[in-house]
Structures are given as C-alpha cells and as structure tokens.
Design a protein around this motif. Structure first.
Motif, PDB file in Angstrom:
ATOM      1  N   VAL A 121      66.207  40.309  72.964  1.00 53.03           N
ATOM      2  CA  VAL A 121      67.470  39.991  72.937  1.00 53.03           C
ATOM      3  C   VAL A 121      68.496  41.239  73.068  1.00 53.03           C
ATOM      4  N   ALA A 122      68.266  42.134  72.315  1.00 58.49           N
ATOM      5  CA  ALA A 122      68.996  43.241  72.348  1.00 58.49           C
ATOM      6  C   ALA A 122      68.883  43.870  73.905  1.00 58.49           C
TER       7      ALA A 122
ATOM      8  N   THR B  10      69.568  53.629  72.559  1.00 57.80           N
ATOM      9  CA  THR B  10      68.581  54.594  71.865  1.00 57.80           C
ATOM     10  C   THR B  10      67.854  53.558  70.620  1.00 57.80           C
ATOM     11  N   LYS B  11      68.687  52.582  70.054  1.00 59.38           N
ATOM     12  CA  LYS B  11      68.429  51.711  68.963  1.00 59.38           C
ATOM     13  C   LYS B  11      67.240  50.954  69.520  1.00 59.38           C
ATOM     14  N   ILE B  12      67.600  50.342  70.822  1.00 53.46           N
ATOM     15  CA  ILE B  12      66.566  49.352  71.428  1.00 53.46           C
ATOM     16  C   ILE B  12      64.883  50.041  71.717  1.00 53.46           C
ATOM     17  N   GLU B  13      65.331  51.397  72.117  1.00 54.68           N
ATOM     18  CA  GLU B  13      64.038  51.970  72.422  1.00 54.68           C
ATOM     19  C   GLU B  13      63.093  52.299  70.901  1.00 54.68           C
ATOM     20  N   ALA B  14      63.923  52.875  69.972  1.00 58.78           N
ATOM     21  CA  ALA B  14      63.430  52.884  68.855  1.00 58.78           C
ATOM     22  C   ALA B  14      62.666  51.689  68.349  1.00 58.78           C
ATOM     23  N   SER B  15      63.393  50.558  68.220  1.00 59.80           N
ATOM     24  CA  SER B  15      62.625  49.404  67.803  1.00 59.80           C
ATOM     25  C   SER B  15      61.416  48.901  68.755  1.00 59.80           C
ATOM     26  N   ARG B  16      61.532  49.204  69.988  1.00 64.38           N
ATOM     27  CA  ARG B  16      60.489  48.876  70.871  1.00 64.38           C
ATOM     28  C   ARG B  16      59.433  49.676  70.593  1.00 64.38           C
ATOM     29  N   LEU B  17      59.460  51.060  70.094  1.00 68.92           N
ATOM     30  CA  LEU B  17      58.465  51.827  69.554  1.00 68.92           C
ATOM     31  C   LEU B  17      57.750  51.507  68.350  1.00 68.92           C
ATOM     32  N   LEU B  18      58.604  51.053  67.396  1.00 61.73           N
ATOM     33  CA  LEU B  18      58.246  50.484  66.152  1.00 61.73           C
ATOM     34  C   LEU B  18      57.395  49.152  66.113  1.00 61.73           C
ATOM     35  N   MET B  19      58.020  48.211  67.044  1.00 61.11           N
ATOM     36  CA  MET B  19      57.098  46.991  67.252  1.00 61.11           C
ATOM     37  C   MET B  19      55.841  47.388  68.147  1.00 61.11           C
TER      38      MET B  19
ATOM     39  N   VAL C 174      53.057  47.201  56.220  1.00 62.07           N
ATOM     40  CA  VAL C 174      54.190  47.925  56.328  1.00 62.07           C
ATOM     41  C   VAL C 174      54.760  48.179  57.606  1.00 62.07           C
ATOM     42  N   GLU C 175      54.047  48.320  58.436  1.00 64.92           N
ATOM     43  CA  GLU C 175      54.511  48.699  59.872  1.00 64.92           C
ATOM     44  C   GLU C 175      54.944  47.215  60.507  1.00 64.92           C
ATOM     45  N   ALA C 176      54.570  46.190  60.131  1.00 68.95           N
ATOM     46  CA  ALA C 176      55.098  45.026  60.815  1.00 68.95           C
ATOM     47  C   ALA C 176      56.385  44.666  60.252  1.00 68.95           C
ATOM     48  N   GLY C 177      56.518  44.970  58.815  1.00 70.29           N
ATOM     49  CA  GLY C 177      57.842  44.693  57.990  1.00 70.29           C
ATOM     50  C   GLY C 177      58.837  45.838  58.618  1.00 70.29           C
ATOM     51  N   MET C 178      58.355  47.070  58.879  1.00 76.63           N
ATOM     52  CA  MET C 178      59.349  47.947  59.361  1.00 76.63           C
ATOM     53  C   MET C 178      59.963  47.484  60.828  1.00 76.63           C
ATOM     54  N   ALA C 179      58.852  47.220  61.487  1.00 77.61           N
ATOM     55  CA  ALA C 179      59.376  46.547  62.798  1.00 77.61           C
ATOM     56  C   ALA C 179      60.335  45.587  62.853  1.00 77.61           C
ATOM     57  N   LYS C 180      60.057  44.594  61.852  1.00 70.84           N
ATOM     58  CA  LYS C 180      60.877  43.163  61.708  1.00 70.84           C
ATOM     59  C   LYS C 180      62.193  43.629  61.370  1.00 70.84           C
ATOM     60  N   LEU C 181      62.243  44.437  60.108  1.00 71.28           N
ATOM     61  CA  LEU C 181      63.421  44.859  59.598  1.00 71.28           C
ATOM     62  C   LEU C 181      64.137  45.507  60.575  1.00 71.28           C
ATOM     63  N   TYR C 182      63.746  46.466  61.337  1.00 74.86           N
ATOM     64  CA  TYR C 182      64.640  47.530  62.184  1.00 74.86           C
ATOM     65  C   TYR C 182      65.234  46.755  63.437  1.00 74.86           C
ATOM     66  N   ALA C 183      64.234  45.998  63.982  1.00 75.83           N
ATOM     67  CA  ALA C 183      64.388  45.233  65.252  1.00 75.83           C
ATOM     68  C   ALA C 183      65.291  44.082  65.137  1.00 75.83           C
ATOM     69  N   SER C 184      65.550  43.445  63.955  1.00 75.92           N
ATOM     70  CA  SER C 184      66.347  42.563  63.781  1.00 75.92           C
ATOM     71  C   SER C 184      67.667  43.022  63.440  1.00 75.92           C
ATOM     72  N   GLU C 185      67.896  44.171  62.590  1.00 73.75           N
ATOM     73  CA  GLU C 185      69.148  44.568  62.263  1.00 73.75           C
ATOM     74  C   GLU C 185      69.774  45.220  63.387  1.00 73.75           C
ATOM     75  N   ILE C 186      68.982  45.996  64.370  1.00 71.45           N
ATOM     76  CA  ILE C 186      69.691  46.667  65.480  1.00 71.45           C
ATOM     77  C   ILE C 186      69.921  45.515  66.447  1.00 71.45           C
ATOM     78  N   CYS C 187      69.014  44.423  66.701  1.00 69.59           N
ATOM     79  CA  CYS C 187      69.456  43.441  67.672  1.00 69.59           C
ATOM     80  C   CYS C 187      71.017  42.770  67.266  1.00 69.59           C
ATOM     81  N   HIS C 188      71.061  42.768  66.037  1.00 73.40           N
ATOM     82  CA  HIS C 188      72.517  42.276  65.743  1.00 73.40           C
ATOM     83  C   HIS C 188      73.597  43.137  65.744  1.00 73.40           C
ATOM     84  N   GLU C 189      73.167  44.438  65.700  1.00 76.14           N
ATOM     85  CA  GLU C 189      74.290  45.480  66.055  1.00 76.14           C
ATOM     86  C   GLU C 189      74.470  45.629  67.546  1.00 76.14           C
ATOM     87  N   VAL C 190      73.450  45.664  68.375  1.00 69.73           N
ATOM     88  CA  VAL C 190      73.467  45.778  69.804  1.00 69.73           C
ATOM     89  C   VAL C 190      74.273  44.740  70.382  1.00 69.73           C
ATOM     90  N   VAL C 191      73.991  43.288  70.003  1.00 70.96           N
ATOM     91  CA  VAL C 191      74.471  42.156  70.544  1.00 70.96           C
ATOM     92  C   VAL C 191      75.996  42.217  70.039  1.00 70.96           C
TER      93      VAL C 191
END
Ligand SMILES: Cc1cc2nc3c(=O)[nH]c(=O)nc-3n(C[C@H](O)[C@H](O)[C@H](O)COP(=O)(O)OP(=O)(O)OC[C@H]3O[C@@H](n4cnc5c(N)ncnc54)[C@H](O)[C@@H]3O)c2cc1C
Length: 393
Positions: A263-264, A300-309, A324-341
């Motif tokens: 979405v981002a 930059t945020k999209i690329e970082a969340s892609r790498l976490l995912m 932990v990694e799935a939680g981090m990916a979900k947390l970061y990607a959803s928050e940055i998605c909201h910001e990027v949108v």
C-alpha cells in the motif's frame, strides 16, 4: 521506485513478476470502481485461482504450488499495491492453510488442502469476539463435547471472509476452567456453506460497514447449539488451539507487513507522479525541496520495511523462530504505511480529498494495518517479551 527482485531465485522472480503483471492489468484498473460500490471482485478471484495463488504455500502433494513464505510475501506486496482487499481475500485462507499444514492430522490435510489449493474452498480465521480482541484468552465461545461432535455456542466478531468462506478456523474454549486459560482453548475447523444461508445453529448477520477494506466482507458469526464433528478438531486432542492460532497469526503478521509495503509503495508511486505533474509557484512541486524531502523519506521508509519483512519471511522459511522479527516487520511496515499514505495525501493537496483520486482509498485502507493481526501496542509487547526471553540475565 519499484520493489526490486535481487537476491531471489529464478522461480521466485518469475512468480512475483507474473503477479505484478496481473496486478497492473487486472486489479489496478478496476479497484477504485469496485471499492466505491463495495463489490466483491469475482473476476479477480477467478484470476487468482488461475494463477494458483490459493494453493501458493500448500505442498504439491496436496495440489498446491509448494512455494515459500518469502515469495508469497512478495506477491502480497504486489496484490496490495493494486488493492488491499484482494490480499485480504487470500490472507485468512493462507493462515488456515498454514495451520492445517503444520498442526492438522493427515486425514484433515487430505480432506481440506486439495480443495483449498484450487480455491474451491476458501477459508476464514476467527478469534475475535465482541468483548475480546487483543486479550485472546478472554474469549467466551464455548464448545462442549457431545458424542461424536462438539456443540458450539457464542459470538464471533470481525470475521474477514466470514460470508463467502467454506471453512472457518474457530477458536473456542473446550475447558473454561483451565488455568492458565490458553490451556483450555481449542481450534475447530467449521465447515459451512459459502453465503448467508446456513443450517443448524449458525447465523451470519449482514456484513459490517467499514471505513475502507471494502469489497471483501467482514462479518459476525453467531453460534447457537451448532454441531461440529470431533474429526474437525484441529490436530490431536484439545487444549492446543491458542498455540495453533498464534503460530498461524505469526505468518499472518509477515503478510500484514507485506500489505503495508504494498500500500505504501502504491502511495509513493502516486505521489512521485503527481509531484512532477502539478505546478505551484512556477515549477513542478517536485522541484520544491520540501516535497523532495517527503519523497526521500517515503522511499527510505518503504525500503526499510521491505527489508524487515523479507528478513522475517526468510527466517520463517529457514525454520528459525521469528516471532520477534515478524512482530517488528508488522509493527514498522504498518506504521510507516500509515505515514507514507498521509504524506502522499498531503502531496496531492485538495485533490487527495477527492474520491476521483486513488490516494483517497489508500487513506481509508491503511489504518486497518495498525489494528489487524494485533495492534501496534500488542506488537510491542510481543517484541519486548521475545527480546527479554532471548536476553536473560
Ligand atoms: C476490518 C477488520 C477485519 C478483521 N478481521 C479479523 C479476522 O478475520 N479474524 C479475527 O479473529 N479478527 C479480525 N479482526 C479483529 C482484529 O484482530 C482486532 O480488532 C484487533 O486484534 C484488536 O482487538 P479489539 O478491536 O478488540 O481492540 P481491543 O483489544 O479492545 O484494544 C483497544 C485498544 O487498547 C489497546 N490495548 C489492548 N490491550 C493492551 C495492552 N495490554 N497494552 C497496551 N494497549 C492495549 C489496543 O492496542 C487498542 O489500541 C478484524 C478487525 C477489523 C477492523
């Protein structure tokens, strides 16, 4: 900027490219119109079936493609770039397939997976109740053993694909007195008719009205003395439902992270195009440094969340623990998605507020990712718990 495919095998590249093409040709051109009228995308689902996406991770011996989570996540990025609701149609299906593959008996695998792989039988995943979401152990839906079946009573809330699914992975309490509560929880594979008409004590009220995430339905499910055969208890024996659902939701979190990236990504594509078309103060707004800073931060945020995912998906594929990694990916990607949108929306100026522009839909879709598969607050608790367990004194 488009999601790059370096580091992938030839097969992974091919599959992701195919889904990208499908998204560009079959989803993006129709998404806004279908979403505006809240219409289920039958044609797109037919295309997903043809591509084999309902059997993506199901092993070949059960009729699936037998692909890995990493490839799946990259395909979800593409589908969500087109329309987040399309990824919602396969997300709960994919979680249930994962649960049956990992925890199901051989008989259950034979009975369900081949029909799931073709998309003939689609699945929903149901834990949440009107009074219990984050606090999963507080659910009240009860299943009481009676001969060769369980009698189920209770109400479920927010069941995505609740109407059109043919199978629901349902979290119930089989022993409400158990301490801790999760030891008294089991998962039943409830077979139902796709559609509103049901027999024998299962009612599906009209679907819930939502801010976004339209097209795919989200419903309640009301059970009143509804019988489920004992053979449909997931796995062997009662008391494992909580762990089974939590493992399912762990892969679901990678999936939500992938949706966030998708979405981002789309919001960014719209923003960078619009910024070069729209002029203000005698030049395209993309030439103003304030807009350039936004674009740089978004990418930059999209690329970082892609790498976490990708990191979470690859760990899971390698059979390593990845809570932990799935939680981090979900947390970061959803928050940055909201910001990027939101940034893309701002770049669109007044037109971002118009229903004529795609960003308006993304603006309504993005917030769900902050809530679904566990809110950001719950992700932080999961991440912290995992970190403390990995770093004892
Ligand atoms: C469109 C949509 C589709 C959904 N699809 C499904 C589905 O298919 N299957 C399914 O089972 N569920 C589904 N859900 C439910 C979703 O998973 C829950 O809404 C979510 O887990 C949050 O639960 P809740 O809404 O009860 O909020 P609550 O648990 O009541 O939380 C309310 C607020 O309190 C915070 N909070 C709660 N506990 C804590 C704590 N310990 N520390 C700090 N903060 C806390 C939360 O973060 C949140 O901000 C869906 C929801 C939506 C909106």
């Amino acid at each position: 900027m488009s999601i790059t495919l370096e580091g992938l095998t030839e097969e992974q590249r091919e599959v992701v490219s195919l889904v990208r093409q499908f998204t560009d040709e079959q989803i993006i051109p129709v998404a806004s119109e279908l979403e505006r009228d809240d219409i289920f995308p039958d044609q797109i689902v037919a295309g997903l079936k043809e591509l084999g996406l309902f059997g993506f991770t199901i092993p070949e011996e059960y009729g699936g493609l037998g692909l890995d989570l990493t490839t799946y996540a990259l395909c979800v990025v593409e589908l969500s770039r087109g329309w987040m609701s399309v990824s919602g149609i396969i997300n709960t299906h994919f979680i249930v397939a994962d649960m049956i593959m990992r925890d199901g008996t051989e008989e259950q695998k034979q009975r369900f997976l081949p029909r799931m792989a073709t998309g003939e039988m689609r699945c929903a995943f149901s834990m949440t109740e009107p009074e219990a979401g984050s606090d999963v152990q507080a659910i009240r839906t009860r299943a009481v053993r009676d001969g060769d079946g369980y009698v189920v009573n209770g109400q479920k809330m927010w069941v995505t694909n609740g109407l059109r699914s043919g199978l629901v992975a349902l979290l119930v309490k089989t022993d409400p007195e158990a301490k801790p509560a999760h030891r008294g929880m089991s998962c039943l594979l409830v077979e139902k008719q796709p559609g509103a008409a049901q027999d024998g004590g299962l009612t599906i009220p009209p679907q819930l009205g939502k801010l976004g995430y339209k097209g795919v339905e989200t419903t309640e499910l009301v059970f009143q003395d509804h019988r489920v055969p004992v053979a449909n208890l997931l796995g062997e024996g009662e008391g494992h439902g909580f762990q089974q659902m939590m493992s399912g939701i762990e892969v679901g979190r990678v999936n939500v992270a992938a949706r966030g990236v998708g979405v981002a990504q789309r919001a960014f594509e719209l923003a960078i195009r619009y910024a070069q078309e729209r002029e203000a103060f005698g030049k395209p707004i993309a030439k103003h440094q304030g807009i350039q800073f936004k674009l740089a931060e978004m990418a930059t945020k999209i690329e970082a969340s892609r790498l976490l995912m990708l990191s979470a998906a690859r760990k899971k594929d390698a059979g390593e623990r990845s809570d932990v990694e799935a939680g981090m990916a979900k947390l970061y990607a959803s928050e940055i998605c909201h910001e990027v949108v939101e940034d893309s929306f701002r770049i669109h100026g007044g037109y971002g507020y118009s229903k004529e522009y795609e960003i308006e839909r993304l603006y309504r879709d993005a917030p769900l990712l902050l809530i679904g598969e566990g809110t950001s607050e719950i992700q932080k608790l999961i991440i912290a718990r995992g970190l403390l367990a990995r770093n004892p004194l």
